[in-house]
Structures are given as structure tokens and as C-alpha cells.
Design a protein around this motif. Structure first.
Motif, short mmCIF file in Angstrom:
data_model
loop_
_atom_site.label_atom_id
_atom_site.label_comp_id
_atom_site.label_asym_id
_atom_site.label_seq_id
_atom_site.Cartn_x
_atom_site.Cartn_y
_atom_site.Cartn_z
N UNK A 30 0.91 -1.22 -0.17
CA UNK A 30 -0.01 -0.02 0.06
C UNK A 30 0.85 1.17 0.04
N UNK A 31 1.87 1.28 0.93
CA UNK A 31 2.79 2.12 0.86
C UNK A 31 3.56 2.80 -0.14
N UNK A 32 4.06 1.62 -1.11
CA UNK A 32 4.74 1.78 -2.12
C UNK A 32 3.81 2.28 -3.31
N UNK A 33 2.51 1.85 -3.35
CA UNK A 33 1.71 2.21 -4.43
C UNK A 33 0.78 3.33 -4.40
N UNK A 34 0.25 3.75 -3.26
CA UNK A 34 -0.76 4.91 -2.97
C UNK A 34 -0.23 5.87 -2.02
N UNK A 35 0.29 5.21 -0.70
CA UNK A 35 0.52 6.01 0.47
C UNK A 35 -0.56 6.34 1.41
N UNK A 36 -1.75 6.07 0.93
CA UNK A 36 -2.91 6.21 1.77
C UNK A 36 -3.42 4.73 1.91
N UNK A 37 -3.96 4.49 3.29
CA UNK A 37 -4.42 3.25 3.79
C UNK A 37 -5.51 3.34 4.45
N UNK A 38 -6.54 2.33 4.34
CA UNK A 38 -7.97 2.29 5.00
C UNK A 38 -7.20 1.16 6.18
N UNK A 39 -7.22 1.85 7.33
CA UNK A 39 -6.77 0.80 8.32
C UNK A 39 -7.96 0.13 9.31
N UNK A 40 -8.11 -1.07 9.47
CA UNK A 40 -9.12 -1.70 10.37
C UNK A 40 -8.40 -2.54 11.48
N UNK A 41 -8.85 -3.07 12.36
CA UNK A 41 -8.63 -3.86 13.19
C UNK A 41 -7.54 -2.93 14.42
N UNK A 42 -7.92 -1.63 14.43
CA UNK A 42 -7.12 -0.87 15.07
C UNK A 42 -7.48 -0.84 16.49
N UNK A 43 -8.66 -1.26 16.88
CA UNK A 43 -8.81 -1.30 18.40
C UNK A 43 -9.63 0.09 19.12
N UNK A 44 -9.98 1.18 18.31
CA UNK A 44 -10.14 2.23 18.98
C UNK A 44 -11.83 1.90 18.99
N UNK A 45 -12.29 2.03 20.29
CA UNK A 45 -13.76 2.06 20.35
C UNK A 45 -14.64 3.12 20.01
N UNK A 46 -15.75 2.49 19.56
CA UNK A 46 -16.49 3.82 18.58
C UNK A 46 -17.01 4.73 19.81
N UNK A 47 -17.12 4.62 21.28
CA UNK A 47 -17.30 5.72 22.04
C UNK A 47 -16.18 6.88 21.94
N UNK A 48 -14.97 6.30 21.66
CA UNK A 48 -14.14 7.53 21.52
C UNK A 48 -14.38 8.29 20.40
N UNK A 49 -14.73 7.94 19.13
CA UNK A 49 -14.75 8.74 17.89
C UNK A 49 -16.26 9.43 18.20
N UNK A 50 -17.16 8.83 18.78
CA UNK A 50 -18.42 9.65 19.02
C UNK A 50 -18.18 10.54 19.92
N UNK A 51 -17.18 10.64 20.79
CA UNK A 51 -17.05 11.58 21.82
C UNK A 51 -16.18 12.86 21.25
N UNK A 52 -15.37 12.34 20.12
CA UNK A 52 -14.53 13.43 19.48
C UNK A 52 -15.64 14.18 18.65
N UNK A 53 -16.54 13.54 17.96
CA UNK A 53 -17.34 14.23 17.11
C UNK A 53 -18.38 15.20 17.82
N UNK A 54 -18.95 15.03 19.01
CA UNK A 54 -19.73 15.47 19.88
C UNK A 54 -18.84 16.61 20.13
N UNK A 55 -17.74 16.65 20.72
CA UNK A 55 -16.93 17.74 21.06
C UNK A 55 -16.43 18.86 20.22
N UNK A 56 -16.33 18.16 18.85
CA UNK A 56 -15.83 19.02 17.82
C UNK A 56 -17.08 20.05 17.44
N UNK A 57 -18.51 19.33 17.46
CA UNK A 57 -19.72 20.08 17.20
C UNK A 57 -19.87 21.31 18.15
N UNK A 58 -19.63 20.85 19.44
CA UNK A 58 -19.94 21.69 20.50
C UNK A 58 -18.93 22.91 20.34
#
Length: 344
Positions: A30-58
Motif C-alpha cells: 500500500x505504501x509503495x503504490x498509494x501512500x494512503x491506507x484504510x486501516x481496520x483492526x485498530x481497536x479504537x472504541x466507537x465511544x471515543x470517535x463519537x465523543x470526539x465528534x460531539x466535542x468538535x460540534x460543541x
């Protein structure tokens, strides 16, 4: 020519279960050909991204004067940046971007001197303290996401080391007090904030500055990546994925075996208004005093290093003077040429 951002599962590096060699090989491809990657299996809980989005909106929903109260000088990469106060193309030395024209607004936090108590004497403004708005719950939600993104970024450097056949702790030696910054971006501005006539610039063409970027983004069109075919291609995260891209430090280390991909944001305008879009980019840049030289293993027979040694701090400072202070970066000829060729 078709364009696709590969999906790479990093779960073997997160959980310790699975085939790490397969993950490293997929990352290398991926890094040789595109330099962008869709990363899954990262282990970040959905609550963390939801909390970030709400904080940004506020925060971004505050009146202009309240956001302006947490603005910092251009040399301090913290706090609020209002619309049209930056031009990312100038970080590449593209002199045709003669005015601060990127209409996004942003809020930055980063690693400070207090983040690294074992590294006394870290310089200001590189490790400046954060400036926090008076928004209930904002700091806690942002700190939570910052910690998760930092974990993912450091996990990715372990993947990178394996993919490049480097010692497992190679990146540890240049990230002990890494310049880490989280930039939260908002494109949904109130009517009348920007002129929608003519060429609309959400965020100008640029490469990221450091080792790796971990991006959370809405599944809304706008992000575009420059492909090997010289054209711009739309990119949106798949369900549950984080978008990851390489920065200039990694391109320099690998002598461009791996690509620091040019990208920009061109949000769609529907019925005369900008469609709502948010993103948050975590930049894992490396130690301010780390000297970045081309890896001998990435210089093939008959090749020469494309870059002279430079410290992370020197490189990042030149890029920031362009984007935040309007000083054309004269040390980015290779990237500027790519931008101008794509425009043509």
C-alpha cells in the motif's frame, strides 16, 4: 486507470493474534503504490470517535468571538484557526497560492513539554502548552481521542519497521518525544462566511509533514488524493476504518520508496451551501531534534539519495511557515512540481 485505497488489518499488531508478516507485506504494498491506507483492526472504541465528534460540534458551534478567544499566533501550532487564515499549498512552495484562501476552520492540540517529563528542555513553541476552550467535556473527549490516535500511530510504526526490514525499535529512537498534533477541522460554515463563487478551496494541496497521519473523517465526499496517473481521486473511509497516510519524514527515510501522497479537500456545494464535513488528523511527526537521513537499505544500485539530512524540527518549521504564516517554502521543489503537474 482505476484508483483504490487498500484496506489493511493491523489487528495482529494490536491483539498479538494473527499473521504479522502478512500485515507488514500488505502495508508495504500500500505504501509503495498509494501512500494512503484504510486501516481496520485498530481497536479504537466507537465511544471515543463519537465523543470526539460531539466535542468538535460543541466547539465549532460557538460564536465567532468565543472561538477567536483561543486563537494563537501563527508560530504556535495550537488553538483556533479561523477560515481563510491558512493556505496549505504554501507549505509546498506553490507560489501561485498567493493568499490565505483555505476556508476550513480548525482547532489544534498537541504534545507539550509536560507530556514528556523525561525529556527536559524541549523547545517552545514546538512543545507549547495547549489552549482549551470553555466547553464542558471538550478536553476530556479530545484527550481520549488523542490517546487512542497516538496508540494507533505508534502501532503503525511497528508495522512500518517490519515492512521495511528495520529493527523493531527503529522508530522508537526518533519518537521518544514526538511532535504529535491533533488537528480538528470543520467545513460546515455558516451562510455568508465564504464566497461560493469561482474556484472553491477547502484545504489546498499538501503533503503531511511527519512520519504518519491517523485520520478520522465523516463519510462525506471532499478528500481527494493524487494518484500515480496524475489525477485527483475521491477518498472516503469505509465503515469502521481510519484513513492513514504517510508524511514527508517517511518519504525521506525511504528515498520515496514509500510515498508521501499529495491530498486536498474540495467539499461539495449543494444548493449554494457547503455540505457538512468534519475530520480530525493526528500527526505523528517524530522528535524535533531527530536527524532524518535516507536509509541505506532504500538506496538501490545506481541510485542516489534524493534528500539531504534534516532535523524533524527544521522540516516541520519550514512547512508551517508556509501554511500558517504565508511564507513560501523554498525547500519543497519536488512536491511543488507534482502539484503543478497535476494542475496542468
Amino acid at each position: 486507470m482505476s484508483f483504490e485505497v487498500p484496506v489493511v488489518d493491523i489487528a495482529p499488531y494490536v491483539t498479538g493474534v494473527g499473521d504479522r508478516s502478512a500485515t507488514a507485506a500488505a502495508m508495504d504494498a500500500a505504501c509503495r503504490t498509494v501512500g494512503f491506507v484504510q486501516v481496520v483492526g485498530h481497536g479504537v472504541p466507537r465511544t471515543a470517535s463519537d465523543g470526539l465528534a460531539a466535542a468538535m460540534d460543541a466547539f465549532f458551534g460557538l460564536p465567532a468571538h468565543a472561538k477567536a478567544a483561543v486563537r494563537t499566533p501563527p508560530e504556535v501550532n495550537r488553538g483556533y484557526s479561523p477560515p481563510k487564515s491558512e493556505s496549505l499549498s504554501l507549505s509546498l512552495g506553490v507560489a501561485s497560492a498567493t493568499r490565505m484562501n483555505d476556508f476550513f476552520e480548525a482547532f489544534n492540540v498537541g504534545a507539550s513539554q509536560e507530556t514528556y517529563p523525561g525529556s527536559p528542555g524541549l523547545p517552545l513553541p514546538d512543545y507549547a502548552p495547549n489552549t482549551w476552550p470553555d466547553v464542558p467535556g471538550f478536553q476530556d473527549a479530545v484527550d481520549t481521542w488523542f490517546g487512542e490516535a497516538a496508540r494507533v500511530a505508534r502501532t503503525l510504526t511497528r508495522v512500518f519497521a517490519d515492512a521495511l526490514d528495520l529493527p523493531a525499535d527503529f522508530f522508537d529512537a526518533i519518537t521518544g518525544h514526538s511532535l504529535d498534533v491533533l488537528r480538528m477541522n470543520n467545513y460546515a460554515l455558516p451562510p455568508g462566511t465564504v464566497d461560493l463563487d469561482g474556484e472553491l478551496t477547502g484545504m489546498g494541496e499538501h503533503t503531511d509533514y511527519g512520519i504518519v497521519t491517523v485520520l478520522w473523517a465523516d463519510q462525506v465526499p471532499g478528500l481527494q488524493v493524487l494518484g500515480a496517473d496524475g489525477g485527483w481521486h475521491d477518498v472516503s473511509p469505509v465503515d469502521g476504518a481510519l484513513l492513514v497516510n504517510l508524511g514527508d519524514v517517511t518519504a525521506r527515510l525511504t528515498n520515496e520508496r514509500w510515498t508521501s501522497t499529495l491530498h486536498r479537500v474540495k467539499p461539495p456545494v449543494v444548493d449554494g451551501t457547503i455540505r457538512r464535513r468534519r475530520s480530525a488528523a493526528f500527526f505523528h511527526d517524530g522528535d524535533v531534534d531527530a536527524v532524518i537521513s535516507v536509509l541505506p537499505s532504500c538506496v538501490g544500485p545506481g541510485e542516489e539519495p534524493r534528500y539531504l539530512p534534516v532535523t524533524v524540527g527544521e522540516h516541520v518549521a519550514a512547512k508551517l511557515r508556509g501554511s500558517r504564516a504565508g511564507v513560501v517554502n523554498t525547500a519543497a521543489e519536488r512536491d511543488a512540481a507534482r502539484v503543478l503537474a497535476a494542475r496542468g
